[in-house]
Structure formats: C-alpha cells, structure tokens
Write a protein that holds these residues in place. Structure first.
Motif, PDB file in Angstrom:
ATOM      1  N   SER A  44       0.831  -1.191   0.000  1.00  0.00           N
ATOM      2  CA  SER A  44       0.000   0.000   0.000  1.00  0.00           C
ATOM      3  C   SER A  44       0.876   1.256   0.000  1.00  0.00           C
ATOM      4  CB  SER A  44      -0.925  -0.007   1.214  1.00  0.00           C
ATOM      5  OG  SER A  44      -1.731   1.139   1.221  1.00  0.00           O
ATOM      6  N   SER A  45       1.849   1.319   0.912  1.00  0.00           N
ATOM      7  CA  SER A  45       2.776   2.460   0.930  1.00  0.00           C
ATOM      8  C   SER A  45       4.051   2.089   1.683  1.00  0.00           C
ATOM      9  CB  SER A  45       2.132   3.685   1.585  1.00  0.00           C
ATOM     10  OG  SER A  45       1.927   3.449   2.957  1.00  0.00           O
ATOM     11  N   VAL A  46       5.108   2.846   1.394  1.00  0.00           N
ATOM     12  CA  VAL A  46       6.402   2.652   2.054  1.00  0.00           C
ATOM     13  C   VAL A  46       6.938   4.016   2.441  1.00  0.00           C
ATOM     14  CG1 VAL A  46       8.787   1.856   1.813  1.00  0.00           C
ATOM     15  CG2 VAL A  46       6.960   0.639   0.650  1.00  0.00           C
ATOM     16  N   ARG A  47       7.467   4.111   3.652  1.00  0.00           N
ATOM     17  CA  ARG A  47       8.151   5.326   4.093  1.00  0.00           C
ATOM     18  C   ARG A  47       9.551   4.950   4.527  1.00  0.00           C
ATOM     19  NH1 ARG A  47       4.511   9.663   7.258  1.00  0.00           N
ATOM     20  NH2 ARG A  47       3.443  10.222   5.358  1.00  0.00           N
ATOM     21  N   LEU A  48      10.518   5.655   4.015  1.00  0.00           N
ATOM     22  CA  LEU A  48      11.917   5.461   4.388  1.00  0.00           C
ATOM     23  C   LEU A  48      12.329   6.642   5.252  1.00  0.00           C
ATOM     24  CD1 LEU A  48      14.616   3.980   4.156  1.00  0.00           C
ATOM     25  CD2 LEU A  48      15.038   5.274   2.058  1.00  0.00           C
ATOM     26  N   TYR A  49      12.762   6.364   6.485  1.00  0.00           N
ATOM     27  CA  TYR A  49      13.154   7.410   7.414  1.00  0.00           C
ATOM     28  C   TYR A  49      14.661   7.652   7.337  1.00  0.00           C
ATOM     29  CZ  TYR A  49       8.445   7.056   9.202  1.00  0.00           C
ATOM     30  OH  TYR A  49       7.089   7.062   9.306  1.00  0.00           O
TER      31      TYR A  49
END
Length: 75
Positions: A44-49
């Motif tokens: 659905s979604s990916v966040r890279l910190y």
C-alpha cells in the motif's frame, strides 16, 4: 521485521510492517514478496526514514472465512 495487528477498514485489511535500518533494499523486497505470495498482501505504501528504518503498509481484501469446519464441507 516487526509487524502489528491488522487494521480493518471497510473491505480492506491493513497491516504495518517495520523493517530495521540494516535491511537492504533487496532483502526488504524479498521479505515483502514472500508476504504477498503466501499471505495475499499487497503493498500500500512505504516510508523510508533518515535513520534507514522502513515503515511499510500492506493491504488485502477482507475474506469471509468459514466459521467452522472445512470450506465446502457440508455438515
């Protein structure tokens, strides 16, 4: 890979997965592909910190599971 309980929203079921900073992009791809193949999840979604942690949301359509017994078995 750490995950939380699934969240139900209408016809969809969502699950958050957190990948630690040391996981390479290829390894993350393989882990998520296994989830998709064997559990029916899709990305659905990916966040890279900035610290390298990835927070991924997976989703799948809710299925109406048979409450008891085997599917198709007449009791």
């Amino acid at each position: 890979m750490t995950s939380t309980e699934a969240v139900v929203d209408g016809d969809w079921e969502y699950r958050r997965v957190q990948l630690p900073p040391g996981v390479s992009r290829i390894s993350a791809t393989v882990q998520l592909s296994i989830q998709a193949e064997f559990s029916g999840w899709e990305l659905s979604s990916v966040r890279l910190y900035s610290d390298g942690t990835r927070r991924v949301w997976l989703r799948r359509r809710r299925s109406l599971a048979t409450p008891a017994g085997l599917p198709g078995l007449m009791v």
